[in-house]
Design an enzyme around this catalytic site. Structure first.
Site, mmCIF file in Angstrom:
data_model
loop_
_atom_site.group_PDB
_atom_site.id
_atom_site.type_symbol
_atom_site.label_atom_id
_atom_site.label_comp_id
_atom_site.label_asym_id
_atom_site.label_seq_id
_atom_site.Cartn_x
_atom_site.Cartn_y
_atom_site.Cartn_z
ATOM 1 N N LYS A 124 0.721 -1.158 -0.048
ATOM 2 C CA LYS A 124 -0.190 0.084 0.065
ATOM 3 C C LYS A 124 0.897 1.164 0.078
ATOM 4 O O LYS A 124 1.806 1.338 0.731
ATOM 5 C CB LYS A 124 -0.890 0.016 1.173
ATOM 6 C CG LYS A 124 -2.091 1.005 0.947
ATOM 7 C CD LYS A 124 -2.938 0.822 2.573
ATOM 8 C CE LYS A 124 -4.059 1.684 2.203
ATOM 9 N NZ LYS A 124 -5.038 1.468 3.641
ATOM 10 N N ARG B 242 -5.749 -11.525 8.528
ATOM 11 C CA ARG B 242 -4.697 -10.438 8.845
ATOM 12 C C ARG B 242 -4.787 -9.807 10.213
ATOM 13 O O ARG B 242 -3.789 -9.585 10.829
ATOM 14 C CB ARG B 242 -4.663 -9.333 7.748
ATOM 15 C CG ARG B 242 -3.826 -8.083 8.052
ATOM 16 C CD ARG B 242 -3.958 -7.180 6.792
ATOM 17 N NE ARG B 242 -3.505 -5.848 6.927
ATOM 18 C CZ ARG B 242 -2.159 -5.474 6.969
ATOM 19 N NH1 ARG B 242 -1.458 -6.307 6.396
ATOM 20 N NH2 ARG B 242 -1.849 -4.203 7.403
#
Length: 280
Positions: free
Chosen positions: A159, A226
């Site tokens: 990201k 996650r």
């Protein structure tokens, strides 16, 4: 600016474009010429939206007007008039360690058949839970990402186009090695359609694996795994700064949400380690 200077990911750019276009449709003069009164009126237009959506659209507009002002395209920045909803940060959904173990055990059992798709699914879930990768990072892994033998980590560009080191567990490495023997030739480790496996398909596969392990599918997603990775590491004594690096969070405030999730361990830590704890 966001693409070239801020290095924002494609999904971030698309989200900002969408929010700006929707705001533009709600302002008669358009967002470029909007004044403070027009921005105040957005509160009424957005009254039916969630606080999170309003906050996101306001954030996109604030960045937009800051850019116009800094570049000299406007003489003022009217963004102070934008709606400011109060947000209560929600705690992430997580799974207990035994629930994740059930999913892994069932995936391993399925992979015992030697069927290629079962081997692929095992590699997917082992990497998700064993590394904390984002869904988009996992789906777009190159075929040669783990080509070197005994490679203990990956270098990911995630990201914000930022690189980070992601350790790979022995279990995950073994699962990938078993899958790669059956993986179709091509660019991607997890191919799908004309490119790599999509995030939507990964979401579906994870839910199917949860149901197969007797866990309610609506409780599980790639992002939940996650979160489980992060929370279970913190429970095991991981340092918050190390966890920030593993997850690829730009701001440690994002990582600190897991200290709220794991509050029981923190209470136990104070009771057992503090100099004034009873019995010390």
């Amino acid at each position: 600016m966001m693409a070239a200077e801020a290095g924002s990911a494609r999904n971030t750019l698309l989200a900002y474009r969408s929010d700006l276009e929707k705001a533009d449709a709600d302002i008669a003069a358009g967002i470029g010429a909007a004044d403070s009164d027009a921005l105040k009126a957005l509160a009424q237009h957005w009254s039916g939206l969630s606080s999170a959506t309003v906050a996101r659209r306001s954030a996109a507009l604030r960045r937009f007007y800051a850019f116009l002002f800094e570049e000299g395209l406007r003489e003022d920045d009217p963004s102070a008039a934008l709606p400011k909803p109060r947000l209560q940060r929600r705690l992430p959904r997580i799974l207990a360690p035994d629930e994740v173990e059930r999913m892994l055990a069932r995936a391993e059992e399925r992979a015992g058949s030697g069927k290629p798709l079962a081997l692929r699914n095992l590699a997917l879930i082992e990497l998700l839970y064993g590394s904390g990768m984002r869904a988009s990072e996992l789906c777009s892994l190159p075929r040669l990402a783990l080509s070197r033998r005994n490679q203990p980590f990956l270098i990911l560009r995630g990201k914000g186009d930022k690189e980070r080191l992601v350790p790979i567990s022995d279990r995950a490495r073994d699962a990938v090695d078993r899958w790669i023997e059956h993986c179709p030739e091509g660019k991607w480790l997890f191919p799908g359609g004309k490119a790599h496996l999509s995030r939507v398909r990964l979401f579906q596969l994870v839910r199917e694996m949860a149901a197969d392990a007797g866990i309610a599918p609506d409780r599980v997603s790639p992002h939940v795994l996650r979160h489980a990775f992060a929370t279970h590491l913190l429970s095991g004594g991981a340092d918050l700064r190390a966890l920030q690096a593993l997850l690829g969070h730009a701001d440690i405030a994002t990582t600190q949400i897991y200290t709220h999730v794991d509050s029981d361990r923190l209470v136990e830590l104070v009771n057992s380690r503090h100099p004034l704890a009873r019995g010390n």
